[in-house]
Design a protein around this motif. Sequence first.
Motif, PDB file in Angstrom:
ATOM      1  N   THR A  76      21.008   5.191  -0.190  1.00  0.00           N
ATOM      2  CA  THR A  76      21.655   5.893   0.928  1.00  0.00           C
ATOM      3  C   THR A  76      20.638   6.698   1.729  1.00  0.00           C
ATOM      4  OG1 THR A  76      22.238   7.782  -0.497  1.00  0.00           O
ATOM      5  CG2 THR A  76      23.876   6.036  -0.276  1.00  0.00           C
ATOM      6  N   PHE A  77      19.731   7.392   1.050  1.00  0.00           N
ATOM      7  CA  PHE A  77      18.703   8.151   1.773  1.00  0.00           C
ATOM      8  C   PHE A  77      17.725   7.219   2.476  1.00  0.00           C
ATOM      9  CE2 PHE A  77      20.212  11.730  -0.742  1.00  0.00           C
ATOM     10  CZ  PHE A  77      20.040  12.797   0.138  1.00  0.00           C
ATOM     11  N   HIS A  78      17.411   6.108   1.833  1.00  0.00           N
ATOM     12  CA  HIS A  78      16.524   5.110   2.438  1.00  0.00           C
ATOM     13  C   HIS A  78      17.100   4.633   3.768  1.00  0.00           C
ATOM     14  CE1 HIS A  78      13.464   1.914   2.252  1.00  0.00           C
ATOM     15  NE2 HIS A  78      14.397   1.051   2.606  1.00  0.00           N
ATOM     16  N   LEU A  79      18.381   4.290   3.779  1.00  0.00           N
ATOM     17  CA  LEU A  79      19.021   3.824   5.011  1.00  0.00           C
ATOM     18  C   LEU A  79      19.164   4.957   6.019  1.00  0.00           C
ATOM     19  CD1 LEU A  79      20.339   1.539   6.580  1.00  0.00           C
ATOM     20  CD2 LEU A  79      22.517   2.094   5.451  1.00  0.00           C
ATOM     21  N   ALA A  80      19.449   6.168   5.536  1.00  0.00           N
ATOM     22  CA  ALA A  80      19.595   7.316   6.450  1.00  0.00           C
ATOM     23  C   ALA A  80      18.300   7.567   7.219  1.00  0.00           C
ATOM     24  CB  ALA A  80      20.007   8.562   5.668  1.00  0.00           C
ATOM     25  N   PHE A  81      17.175   7.561   6.530  1.00  0.00           N
ATOM     26  CA  PHE A  81      15.885   7.735   7.203  1.00  0.00           C
ATOM     27  C   PHE A  81      15.639   6.611   8.207  1.00  0.00           C
ATOM     28  CE2 PHE A  81      14.540  10.540   3.575  1.00  0.00           C
ATOM     29  CZ  PHE A  81      14.095  11.608   4.347  1.00  0.00           C
ATOM     30  N   ALA A  82      15.934   5.373   7.788  1.00  0.00           N
ATOM     31  CA  ALA A  82      15.690   4.221   8.668  1.00  0.00           C
ATOM     32  C   ALA A  82      16.538   4.301   9.928  1.00  0.00           C
ATOM     33  CB  ALA A  82      15.983   2.922   7.915  1.00  0.00           C
ATOM     34  N   LEU A  83      17.796   4.688   9.787  1.00  0.00           N
ATOM     35  CA  LEU A  83      18.680   4.786  10.956  1.00  0.00           C
ATOM     36  C   LEU A  83      18.233   5.897  11.902  1.00  0.00           C
ATOM     37  CD1 LEU A  83      22.134   4.268   9.208  1.00  0.00           C
ATOM     38  CD2 LEU A  83      21.121   2.756  10.919  1.00  0.00           C
ATOM     39  N   SER A  84      17.839   7.023  11.349  1.00  0.00           N
ATOM     40  CA  SER A  84      17.406   8.125  12.212  1.00  0.00           C
ATOM     41  C   SER A  84      16.181   7.721  13.026  1.00  0.00           C
ATOM     42  CB  SER A  84      17.102   9.372  11.372  1.00  0.00           C
ATOM     43  OG  SER A  84      16.003   9.149  10.506  1.00  0.00           O
ATOM     44  N   LEU A  85      15.243   7.019  12.394  1.00  0.00           N
ATOM     45  CA  LEU A  85      14.037   6.589  13.106  1.00  0.00           C
ATOM     46  C   LEU A  85      14.337   5.448  14.077  1.00  0.00           C
ATOM     47  CD1 LEU A  85      11.333   6.733  10.283  1.00  0.00           C
ATOM     48  CD2 LEU A  85      11.544   8.230  12.267  1.00  0.00           C
ATOM     49  N   ALA A  86      15.280   4.588  13.727  1.00  0.00           N
ATOM     50  CA  ALA A  86      15.614   3.467  14.617  1.00  0.00           C
ATOM     51  C   ALA A  86      16.129   3.980  15.963  1.00  0.00           C
ATOM     52  CB  ALA A  86      16.665   2.571  13.961  1.00  0.00           C
ATOM     53  N   PHE A  87      17.018   4.971  15.933  1.00  0.00           N
ATOM     54  CA  PHE A  87      17.558   5.501  17.194  1.00  0.00           C
ATOM     55  C   PHE A  87      16.513   6.337  17.940  1.00  0.00           C
ATOM     56  CE2 PHE A  87      21.606   4.552  15.072  1.00  0.00           C
ATOM     57  CZ  PHE A  87      22.248   3.892  16.100  1.00  0.00           C
ATOM     58  N   ALA A  88      15.552   6.904  17.222  1.00  0.00           N
ATOM     59  CA  ALA A  88      14.521   7.704  17.880  1.00  0.00           C
ATOM     60  C   ALA A  88      13.381   6.848  18.426  1.00  0.00           C
ATOM     61  CB  ALA A  88      13.959   8.732  16.900  1.00  0.00           C
ATOM     62  N   MET A  89      13.035   5.775  17.720  1.00  0.00           N
ATOM     63  CA  MET A  89      11.861   4.984  18.080  1.00  0.00           C
ATOM     64  C   MET A  89      12.158   3.841  19.043  1.00  0.00           C
ATOM     65  SD  MET A  89      10.164   4.757  14.274  1.00  0.00           S
ATOM     66  CE  MET A  89       9.326   3.233  14.670  1.00  0.00           C
TER      67      MET A  89
END
Length: 695
Positions: free
Chosen positions: A64-77
Amino acid sequence: MTETKHLDEEFIETEERLTEKLEGQRTLDESSWQHWLIMIIAFMWSAYQIYVVVVPTNSVFVRTFHLAFALSLAFAMYPMFRTKKTMTTIPWYNFLLGPLAVMGALYIFANYDALNARSGAWSHLDVAMGLGTIFLLLKAARRTLGMALPVIAVIFMAYDYLGPYMPDLIAHKGASINKIVGQMYLTTEGIFGVPLGVSASYVFLFVLFGALLERAGAGKYFIDLSYALLGRYDGGPAKASVAASGMMGIISGSSIANTVTTGTFTIPLMKKLGFPGHKAAAVEVAASTNGQLMPPIMGAAAFIIAEFLGLNYTDVIMAAAIPAFVSYFALFYIVHLEAKKLGLKGEDPSKLDKAFTVFKSGIHYIVPIFFLMYTLIVLRQSPQMAAFNAIGFMMLIMVVQRPVYAYLEGRKLDASVFMSGFADIGHGMVNGARNMVPIAIATAVAGIVVGSVTLTGIGLVLAEVIEELSGGYIVAVLFFTAIVSLVLGMGLPTTANYIVMASLTAPIIMTLAGDLGYIIPAIAAHLFVFYFGILADDTPPVGMAAYAAAGIAKSDPIKTGLQGFAYDIRTAILPFAFFFNNKLLLIAGVDALDPNNPSLWQWITNPVEIALIFFTAAAGMFAFSSATQGWVIRQTTMLERVLLLAVVPFMLVPNMTSEWFMLGDEYLSYVVGFILYAAVYIMQKSKIKKITIGI
């Protein structure tokens, strides 16, 4: 030496910026708070992934944390739409979408016990959170990966729901919204399933190791070493490109990153030597896409193959080794043939650095790779622990190398020299996390496909369809599977393509092969679909690696992709070969009653037999390459091409040819193959001799 280090840093920074551009990432002002926000989140992600190796944590929480980090960076990057404004700044709505996506991923963590208690009896809030998170995940996937994977995921979920309304051949009883959301979001059968688990447990650490190695200067070192070793030979820069891409493939999980890292240096050199732009780019594309075949990372698929099949990770990379190296040696040979056809010579040796001098200058980059392989293969550590130890070793080298360089150059050892190594580690951790965003998103979305297959049993339906289309011929079954993998792979990253095909068609290959009397190990079917997924990276019209290389070479991307595919066609015959000749995977025999059980496979361990398998396979691939390129030591005739093609089955599938031609022994098949190959060579030599005498 100081100047060289400065140039290395400039090379690294240029490569990082070019990779961001070609992968569609925002290029933010490095002094802006938005840039630093991304840097902080990325660093925290890497730190978290290292932390959970040291402190054992519930695997679901890690996912869950792995996906949370990935999603936050996806929308930012990654921007929603690529305009001048959105590529240089993060619009306000992303600061709403990103946190919402993070909340959706962490909802499982926050309500873990309650969700287990009401398993199957989901609340309205559970379903609403699931629908919202799936929607945001698909939006993140569209930004990072393009439309193909989200569309495929939507089609599968639509099929789950609309089953009763489908044609009779593919109809099923259907599933409710609650059941679909439960399968995809609230259990470990979908988004938080095995693919994401492998991404969180193993893949991240290996990608982080590669990012640290690259930040330390290994990419430039591999290029310099390859050029020093091979630059003097015919087509030297092209051969250096193949070697450098192969070495980069050991630590890189991305064909685009591989293309950019080596291509920025090798493509201009190839053009300067005389290679046409599209051929220079195509050589780099072929080398870089094949980099994903190279153990130990294999584009992240090695870990997922091991997890799906219940294999030891080391068994996967050992099985994949011979096909990968044979493919690379054949590409070297193709480049050699191209250089001969074009009459291209190598670089003046006096202009090249001494190979041994270059080798010594960066031997500290090679040691961590050998340390990683030693801990994996000899000590048999888990991939997670081996990667963790290699990362620690690499960080130690990064801290030490700057002071050592300063000492050898007689420069003052002040605080800035010592701190620069820690700065490199920070950059490497940030780059590792940024590189992981597409992989994490891809594995999460691919989990939806895996969950749908489990929910509806569509695999059984597809088996019937493919069996009907193939007419009961195993080669036709493999051909249809290869075409589907290529088509899907045009729009999917390799890892996602493998997961989808492994869920859908790999079991079908196993089932239909068994029905037709072919008993094969499961890994042969899985590597088969993996290989064709990789070939899609340079297959027009969507091959992203071809677009990246064409941008560097300033050539036509379609023409580049077609030429790259022509070079890679040699790789397309390998999966067919190891499907029928499992010895190419170092597997001598499989239990007919249980071919899926790795503990019952008979592995080849005799070094002499392994060497024979490798050299004969390489000879078969060389013959095929000469036939497709129309050249051995001079242009081939039609008869010579036919003879060269005849060599291929004798070398690659001796078990089959010895039966077809009643040779009685596989070794006789090798002898016949070498005789045919020698006949072509003698014919060509005699023609050259006659021309020389005539002159």
